[in-house]
Enzyme design. Structure first.
Site, mmCIF file in Angstrom:
data_model
loop_
_atom_site.group_PDB
_atom_site.id
_atom_site.type_symbol
_atom_site.label_atom_id
_atom_site.label_comp_id
_atom_site.label_asym_id
_atom_site.label_seq_id
_atom_site.Cartn_x
_atom_site.Cartn_y
_atom_site.Cartn_z
ATOM 1 N N CYS A 175 0.695 -1.359 -0.065
ATOM 2 C CA CYS A 175 -0.099 0.114 -0.125
ATOM 3 C C CYS A 175 0.756 1.166 0.009
ATOM 4 O O CYS A 175 0.785 2.027 -0.927
ATOM 5 C CB CYS A 175 -1.025 -0.158 1.189
ATOM 6 N N HIS A 230 -3.719 6.008 4.220
ATOM 7 C CA HIS A 230 -2.626 5.301 4.677
ATOM 8 C C HIS A 230 -1.085 6.011 4.526
ATOM 9 O O HIS A 230 -0.247 5.133 4.045
ATOM 10 C CB HIS A 230 -2.495 3.701 3.982
#
Ligand SMILES: [Ca+2]
Length: 473
Positions: free
Chosen positions: A85, A155
């Site tokens: 990610c 994130h």
């Protein structure tokens, strides 16, 4: 130079360096005459290259994304900048590679030097958030007059691992990186549940039973309605299809008995269609609001799939094999990208920043190294890219996986992976062997040596942090 076939792509790679000057000039003058397009950048989380029907999955139904592909260009050889990610997201926001950024693993990751029991090398040090000093694509577009909205998973603001030292996590969220509004973006890697209220501090009015992808679609539609009269940049970065694997009941029932190639886990397949359904509502709203004709829509993923059937690709999220990094990538840009076209030129997440800059007609960057390159010439079928290779650097251990620390280069149809534990390389001809089954490093030693040197040069020029010897003996 038309971007339609693998043969053409090889030609692009060979002559692209000479060709860009003229096409770039032509592109600029065209932009000067065109109204600024809205931009909708839709990111899926952990969605794999084989997860969509339009990518060849025969058992999963994704009618809305299939339609989007039929209305635009689908890139067959698109890559996430990293197999996990956070580094891919940082690359999208900055146009710089994870190696250059020093953000190479998903936040919070492990402490520097970490090595699983028995591993020969320890991790490189790794920044765990996107520092405010970086000028993001949202900041560039906002400065150019765009309304900017972030909805979904960020994130990039993780603070764990930096305890006790500034900045605060709340100071690293999307609103401090160029977005006027933020719904959903904080330090979460994934929601504990897609149906129950959870402690995401940026969503204050969650209702029990609400399906998160639908909620994010609702918020996206509201944002587009509010800003329909000016150029807007909407980043809809879905939490789906990251675990936990949860989908609406009707889709779970539909996939319960579906078996075979294309489905590894039925609830995951149901979730993929759940994402497609939610994205479909956003696309429909663009039609209803009569914005579709002047909106650039991009759909891609932040890394390969963990829970999908990745065949014929090798590996999953967390690996430098194709299954970890090759992703779906669809662009719809009416009047610019030819409907129903495909392109086999390798592209990578870092290309989004310069692509959006050019599409929006914003002045190019000065004094900043960009690792990505605008794919607008590919979209317009007006030329190739200048570069002849793309690079990856993953000197970290993924959670729950026993990946080897490595770096990789894709040049033309060949791909080389360098491992840091034994200092050896693997070489694959993706043109003939997309599944990376036949390692050609011994058969083509000269090619392997040259690609390895090129990769190592790039790592050095990027200031890449390298793995350490393992802490334990
Ligand atoms: Ca991910």
């Amino acid at each position: 130079m038309r971007c339609v076939s693998r043969r053409t792509f090889c030609k692009d790679m060979a002559v692209g360096g000479v060709a860009l000057g003229v096409s770039a000039l032509r592109a600029l003058s065209k932009e000067a005459l065109t109204a600024r397009p809205n931009i909708v950048l839709i990111l899926a989380d952990d969605l794999g290259w084989m997860d969509l029907h339009c990518q060849g999955n025969q058992l999963v139904e994704t009618p809305n994304l299939d339609r989007l592909a039929s209305q635009g260009m689908r890139f067959t050889d698109a890559y996430a900048a990293a197999p996990v990610c956070t580094p891919t997201r940082a690359a999208i926001m900055t146009g710089q590679s994870p190696a250059r950024l020093g953000i190479t693993n998903h936040a919070p990751g492990h402490p520097a030097g970490f090595a699983p029991p028995g591993a020969a090398v320890g991790e490189a040090d790794n920044d765990k958030y996107l520092a405010l000093r970086h000028v993001t694509i949202a900041e560039r577009l906002k400065a150019a007059g765009y309304a900017t909205g972030f909805i979904g998973k960020w994130h990039l603001s993780c603070r764990r691992g930096h305890r006790g030292t500034p900045p605060l996590e709340t100071d690293l969220r999307p609103r401090r990186q160029g977005f006027d509004s933020n719904i959903g973006g904080c330090d979460y890697g994934g929601p504990p549940s897609y149906f129950d209220p959870y402690k995401n501090p940026t969503i204050t009015d969650r209702r029990v039973g609400e399906y998160l992808p639908e909620r994010l679609a609702d918020e996206s539609i509201a944002f587009m309605k509010t800003h329909r009269d000016r150029p807007f940049f909407l980043a809809l970065w879905n939490y789906a299809v990251h675990y936990p694997r949860q989908a609406p009941a009707d889709l779970l029932a539909k996939y319960r008995k579906r078996k075979g190639r294309g489905i590894k886990i039925q609830a995951y397949a149901a979730m993929v269609e759940g994402l497609d359904r939610a994205v479909g509502r956003v696309l429909k709203a663009l039609d209803t609001l009569r914005l579709a004709d002047n909106t650039l829509v991009i759909f891609t993923s932040d890394n390969g799939s963990l829970d999908g059937d990745n065949r014929p690709l090798r590996g999953v999220k967390g690996y430098l094999y194709e299954g970890g990094i090759r992703v779906p990538w669809i662009v719809r840009w009416p009047g610019e990208a030819k409907p129903g076209s495909t392109c086999a030129t390798p592209i990578i997440s870092t290309d989004l920043y310069p692509t959006l800059i050019q599409a929006a007609g914003v002045a190019p960057e000065t004094g900043k190294v960009l690792d990505g390159e605008s794919i607008v010439p590919l979209l317009r079928q007006a030329g190739g890219l200048r570069r002849d290779a793309i690079y990856f650097h993953y000197p970290n251990y993924a959670f729950h996986k026993r990946n080897r620390l490595g770096s990789a280069i894709r040049e033309g149809r060949f791909k080389l992976i360098k491992h840091y534990d034994d200092n050896l390389v693997e070489l694959y001809d993706l043109g003939k062997d997309i599944g990376e089954r036949r390692d050609l490093a011994d058969k083509l030693p000269e090619k392997a040596r040259r690609m390895r040197e090129k990769l190592e040069r790039w790592l050095e020029q990027s200031g890449a942090k390298l793995p350490r010897r393992a802490l334990q003996t």
